[in-house]
Design a protein around this motif. Structure first.
Motif, PDB file in Angstrom:
ATOM      1  N   HIS A 103      -5.302  -0.016   6.427  1.00  0.00           N
ATOM      2  CA  HIS A 103      -5.460   0.449   7.825  1.00  0.00           C
ATOM      3  C   HIS A 103      -6.260  -0.493   8.717  1.00  0.00           C
ATOM      4  O   HIS A 103      -5.712  -1.106   9.611  1.00  0.00           O
ATOM      5  CB  HIS A 103      -5.974   1.890   7.875  1.00  0.00           C
ATOM      6  CG  HIS A 103      -5.108   2.810   7.078  1.00  0.00           C
ATOM      7  ND1 HIS A 103      -3.769   2.985   7.363  1.00  0.00           N
ATOM      8  CD2 HIS A 103      -5.340   3.525   5.938  1.00  0.00           C
ATOM      9  CE1 HIS A 103      -3.232   3.792   6.476  1.00  0.00           C
ATOM     10  NE2 HIS A 103      -4.163   4.135   5.600  1.00  0.00           N
ATOM     11  N   HIS A 142      -9.276   2.262   1.277  1.00  0.00           N
ATOM     12  CA  HIS A 142      -8.985   2.499   2.692  1.00  0.00           C
ATOM     13  C   HIS A 142     -10.200   2.122   3.534  1.00  0.00           C
ATOM     14  O   HIS A 142     -11.336   2.277   3.095  1.00  0.00           O
ATOM     15  CB  HIS A 142      -8.639   3.970   2.919  1.00  0.00           C
ATOM     16  CG  HIS A 142      -7.408   4.424   2.194  1.00  0.00           C
ATOM     17  ND1 HIS A 142      -7.410   4.804   0.876  1.00  0.00           N
ATOM     18  CD2 HIS A 142      -6.120   4.538   2.605  1.00  0.00           C
ATOM     19  CE1 HIS A 142      -6.179   5.145   0.511  1.00  0.00           C
ATOM     20  NE2 HIS A 142      -5.376   4.989   1.545  1.00  0.00           N
ATOM     21  N   ASP A 154       2.472   2.920   3.229  1.00  0.00           N
ATOM     22  CA  ASP A 154       1.502   4.009   3.039  1.00  0.00           C
ATOM     23  C   ASP A 154       2.158   5.381   2.890  1.00  0.00           C
ATOM     24  O   ASP A 154       1.606   6.387   3.344  1.00  0.00           O
ATOM     25  CB  ASP A 154       0.439   4.034   4.156  1.00  0.00           C
ATOM     26  CG  ASP A 154      -0.702   4.991   3.839  1.00  0.00           C
ATOM     27  OD1 ASP A 154      -1.013   5.171   2.640  1.00  0.00           O
ATOM     28  OD2 ASP A 154      -1.282   5.574   4.776  1.00  0.00           O
ATOM     29  N   HIS A 203       0.867  -1.196   0.000  1.00  0.00           N
ATOM     30  CA  HIS A 203       0.000   0.000   0.000  1.00  0.00           C
ATOM     31  C   HIS A 203       0.892   1.231   0.000  1.00  0.00           C
ATOM     32  O   HIS A 203       1.513   1.574   1.012  1.00  0.00           O
ATOM     33  CB  HIS A 203      -0.912  -0.033   1.236  1.00  0.00           C
ATOM     34  CG  HIS A 203      -1.876   1.118   1.340  1.00  0.00           C
ATOM     35  ND1 HIS A 203      -3.220   0.940   1.584  1.00  0.00           N
ATOM     36  CD2 HIS A 203      -1.700   2.456   1.265  1.00  0.00           C
ATOM     37  CE1 HIS A 203      -3.827   2.118   1.642  1.00  0.00           C
ATOM     38  NE2 HIS A 203      -2.917   3.057   1.462  1.00  0.00           N
ATOM     39  N   HIS A 249       1.322   5.321  -2.094  1.00  0.00           N
ATOM     40  CA  HIS A 249       0.717   6.290  -3.024  1.00  0.00           C
ATOM     41  C   HIS A 249       1.806   6.942  -3.869  1.00  0.00           C
ATOM     42  O   HIS A 249       2.590   7.754  -3.348  1.00  0.00           O
ATOM     43  CB  HIS A 249      -0.048   7.364  -2.257  1.00  0.00           C
ATOM     44  CG  HIS A 249      -1.213   6.839  -1.479  1.00  0.00           C
ATOM     45  ND1 HIS A 249      -2.509   6.944  -1.930  1.00  0.00           N
ATOM     46  CD2 HIS A 249      -1.290   6.179  -0.296  1.00  0.00           C
ATOM     47  CE1 HIS A 249      -3.340   6.391  -1.038  1.00  0.00           C
ATOM     48  NE2 HIS A 249      -2.619   5.917  -0.038  1.00  0.00           N
TER      49      HIS A 249
HETATM   50 ZN   LIG Z   1      -3.206   5.144   1.849  1.00  0.00          ZN
END
Ligand SMILES: [Zn+2]
Length: 444
Positions: free
Chosen positions: A274, A235, A327, A80, A82
């Protein structure tokens, strides 16, 4: 330029996991070879074993890259991250919803520019390699061009990614929103262009329930039904204010997970970032559908979201599948070593523990298994891609000093690496047998 896979051999201390370790000292969960050799032909591992036995079998003239004292592991997998947030990392003082508005939604707008996306795709993949990460599951921006640029760069380097363009049709700046229809059309076109092409795979990527209308989540479900084999990422239950807002926007849903469930977004290729504040019902439903909870400890601490409840998810009565991730840019490091170290601290605050064996298994074999990619990555074994990381457990004076006291205990050494290690501990990274990063030959 087309990527050429490598044909070579690596010599060093080899460590690869066979299954999830049950406890510290679970010697049967891994293979360790103190002086081992990994033989690679055309990017795939063809043999692994004792150097003494294998060296004489190598074809004449094959080079041996020797890393005495270093550990050779399967490359790390980040489940995960971005891609458009490389310039958001380390942004001060905000919890999730403010952080999105104040920093992320500004930075992501620049990815409308293809040249910006292409330049940052190069930075992003360089940075993964510097940190020993050889595969990743990636969120693009809302612009299909961002994902196009990323897949193009990854394929040119022989790196296998799972990625998707973010779908977002409300509660975001106009410049960053699509519609249910355009998000469907653009995602479908990207699936056609990239899913299963070379090492690239697609993930249908609704950012989260707050930024998608029911119509858009419906479109996401349709994409999954129409394209078996693609992934889904989003998410879930990161922040308490977020959870309240989701309940307000989706009053008929039983809980946050049920919002996604209603649109057919759960399953064994569905990754939920998460999963901090889940109810018992949500965990049971994740178990039933084989959905994956992605633990993002540096992000959860940095954005102040909460403490992942590993023990609750692991409940043997209904274990939830788990993965580990950075993340970035909510997360504060590209390093899965640092991520595991922070994961350990999160669990400490929960009164739980996380043995080093379990952490290293998850970064490699475990994350590959979560993605259903065990035949290709996550282990050093014949047939797998030669995606490898070479770790130097004495990469800083403090590590070398601490290591003197460990006296060769492998589990203590791994714990040292995840507690004090970072990009400096990554001596080299290989993608399909080609060295993609060499710490000691980088010219500054
Ligand atoms: Zn994220």
């Amino acid at each position: 330029m087309a990527f050429t896979p490598g044909t070579t051999a690596l010599r060093g201390r080899i460590l690869t996991f066979l299954r999830a370790p049950e406890a510290p000292g679970d010697r049967d969960s891994y293979t360790y070879i103190a002086d081992g050799l990994v033989v690679v032909s055309d990017g795939r591992i063809t043999a692994v074993g004792e150097a003494a036995a294998l060296l004489s079998t190598l074809p004449v003239g094959m080079s041996v890259e020797h890393y005495p004292d270093s550990l050779i592991l399967p490359g790390f997998i980040d489940t995960h991250i971005h891609f458009p947030q490389t310039q958001v990392i380390a942004s001060y003082g905000a919890q999730l919803l403010d952080w999105l508005e104040k920093y992320t939604f500004i930075a992501e707008q620049r990815y409308a520019d293809h040249a910006h996306a292409a330049r940052n795709a190069r930075f992003f993949l360089d940075e993964l390699a510097r940190n020993g990460t050889t595969s990743a599951v990636v969120y693009g921006s809302v612009h299909p061009g961002s994902v196009q640029a990323l897949f193009h760069e990854a394929e040119g380097r022989g790196v296998g990614l799972v990625a998707g363009k973010v779908m977002m049709d409300r509660n975001a700046p106009t410049a960053l929103t699509d519609t249910a229809q355009t998000s469907y059309d653009h995602s479908k076109a990207l699936i056609g262009a990239w899913h299963g092409v070379g090492r690239q795979r697609y993930a249908v990527t609704p950012r989260f329930a707050i930024t998608s209308t029911p119509g858009q989540l419906e479109a996401a479900g349709a994409l999954l039904r129409e394209h078996p084999g693609v992934y889904m990422q989003t998410h879930l239950s990161e922040n308490l204010e977020e959870i309240r807002e989701v309940a307000r926007l989706y009053p008929k849903a039983r809980d946050y997970l049920d919002v996604y469930d209603r649109f057919g977004l759960l399953g064994d290729r569905s990754l939920f970032g998460h999963c901090i504040h889940l109810s018992e019902r949500e965990m049971a439903r994740m178990h039933e559908t084989a959905s994956i909870a992605v633990f993002c400890p540096t992000s959860n601490l940095f954005i102040g979201s909460g403490l992942f409840d590993h023990a609750a998810l692991e409940n043997p009565a209904r274990p939830v599948r788990m993965a580990l991730a950075t993340d970035v840019g909510g997360g504060t490091s590209y390093s899965l070593l640092q991520t595991a170290g922070e994961g350990y601290k999160v669990l400490q605050l929960r009164g739980q523990s996380w043995p080093a064996l379990a952490a290293f298994d998850l970064m490699t074999r475990g994350n590959a298994a979560a993605l259903g990619l065990s035949d290709d990555i996550g282990q050093i074994a014949p047939g797998r891609y030669a995606d490898l990381v070479v770790l130097d457990p004495s990469s800083t004076p403090a590590m070398a000093h601490r290591r003197e006291a460990i006296q060769g205990d492998l589990e203590e050494e791994l714990f040292l690496l995840m507690t004090l290690g970072d990009d400096r501990a990554v001596r080299a990274t290989y993608i399909q047998g080609r060295r993609a990063h060499d710490r000691d030959s980088v010219v500054i």
